[in-house]
Design a protein around this motif. Structure first.
Motif, mmCIF file in Angstrom:
data_model
loop_
_atom_site.group_PDB
_atom_site.id
_atom_site.type_symbol
_atom_site.label_atom_id
_atom_site.label_comp_id
_atom_site.label_asym_id
_atom_site.label_seq_id
_atom_site.Cartn_x
_atom_site.Cartn_y
_atom_site.Cartn_z
ATOM 1 N N PRO A 55 0.792 -1.221 -0.071
ATOM 2 C CA PRO A 55 -0.001 -0.093 0.124
ATOM 3 C C PRO A 55 0.619 1.263 -0.013
ATOM 4 O O PRO A 55 0.673 2.333 -0.573
ATOM 5 N N SER A 56 2.121 1.241 0.438
ATOM 6 C CA SER A 56 3.030 2.387 0.826
ATOM 7 C C SER A 56 3.559 2.684 -0.699
ATOM 8 O O SER A 56 4.062 3.754 -1.246
ATOM 9 N N ASP A 106 9.593 -7.904 5.057
ATOM 10 C CA ASP A 106 10.616 -6.932 5.552
ATOM 11 C C ASP A 106 10.639 -5.827 4.578
ATOM 12 O O ASP A 106 10.788 -4.636 4.777
ATOM 13 N N ARG A 107 10.949 -6.364 3.156
ATOM 14 C CA ARG A 107 11.350 -5.592 2.194
ATOM 15 C C ARG A 107 10.290 -4.319 1.989
ATOM 16 O O ARG A 107 10.461 -3.259 1.794
ATOM 17 N N LEU A 108 9.034 -4.848 2.138
ATOM 18 C CA LEU A 108 7.686 -3.755 1.586
ATOM 19 C C LEU A 108 7.094 -3.322 3.075
ATOM 20 O O LEU A 108 5.940 -2.535 3.036
ATOM 21 N N HIS A 109 7.693 -3.688 4.176
ATOM 22 C CA HIS A 109 7.251 -3.124 5.263
ATOM 23 C C HIS A 109 5.741 -3.491 5.744
ATOM 24 O O HIS A 109 5.091 -2.778 6.065
ATOM 25 N N ASP A 114 -1.985 -7.798 6.033
ATOM 26 C CA ASP A 114 -1.788 -6.826 5.201
ATOM 27 C C ASP A 114 -2.062 -7.064 3.794
ATOM 28 O O ASP A 114 -1.973 -7.924 3.267
ATOM 29 N N ARG A 115 -2.841 -5.927 2.930
ATOM 30 C CA ARG A 115 -3.096 -6.313 1.719
ATOM 31 C C ARG A 115 -2.097 -5.886 0.874
ATOM 32 O O ARG A 115 -1.289 -4.695 1.164
ATOM 33 N N PHE A 116 -1.981 -6.388 -0.338
ATOM 34 C CA PHE A 116 -0.914 -5.953 -1.150
ATOM 35 C C PHE A 116 -1.282 -6.457 -2.819
ATOM 36 O O PHE A 116 -2.542 -7.100 -2.899
ATOM 37 N N LEU A 117 -0.570 -5.973 -3.824
ATOM 38 C CA LEU A 117 -1.015 -6.347 -5.084
ATOM 39 C C LEU A 117 -0.056 -7.214 -5.703
ATOM 40 O O LEU A 117 1.189 -6.933 -5.433
#
Length: 181
Positions: A55-56, A106-109, A114-117
């Motif tokens: 999301p960041s 770790d890399r994407l914090h 958490d959701r991600f694409l």
């Protein structure tokens, strides 16, 4: 000699079954599936490279793997804190679940929940992947491994004709079946 004995005693877990067959840039067709399913219990998986985005906005190349409900045929998938793989992959509130390796978090914090694409495919982290029984047989990965349901990977467009993906069928033969047959 110890290596050979160890390999022989763990061969099914390392391979993920008694036989493993792969095709590239396509999936097995209905005729091929029928032949495989006559031979024994079958587990299908697909693999593709993808870009994961938090999301960041942070991104990381991943090895996206889709598995069906019979995966794994041999051995166990181990998740941090326990839990069952298929429960972690189930869709909830319209979003498919995924299990991921810790380096991706770790890399994407990110953290579990958490959701991600993955490309354009929305996923939610439902577990941290520690071990896969067939990992050694698949070789080197360019990024952290992410496992989702094969249907979700297909909906994400990763299995469209011409894209660089592959499908593997692992077969568990009935006990006593000679490999020559």
């Amino acid at each position: 000699e110890a290596f050979r004995r160890g390999l022989a005693s763990q061969a099914s877990e390392i391979l993920g079954g008694d036989l493993a067959l792969s095709v590239r840039q396509r999936q097995f067709n209905a005729g091929e599936r029928a032949i495989l399913e006559k031979a024994g219990r079958v587990s299908y998986s697909v693999a593709s490279m993808a870009m994961a985005q938090a999301p960041s906005g942070e991104r990381r190349l991943i090895e996206l793997r889709g598995v069906n409900r019979t995966y794994p045929l041999a051995g166990q998938v181990t998740l941090a804190g326990g839990g069952a793989l298929q429960a972690a992959l189930a869709a909830k509130d319209g979003v498919a679940g995924a299990v991921v390796e810790q380096p991706l978090l770790d890399r994407l914090h990110m953290k579990v929940g958490d959701r991600f694409l993955a490309g354009n495919l929305p996923l939610v982290v439902r577990g941290v992947l520690l071990e896969e029984p067939d990992r050694l047989s698949r070789g080197f990965a360019l990024g952290p491994r992410v496992i989702a349901n094969i249907g979700a990977v297909q909906q994400g467009g990763f299995l469209d004709p011409g894209l660089p993906f592959g499908e593997t069928a692992r077969v568990a033969l009935p006990p006593g079946t000679p490999l020559q047959a």
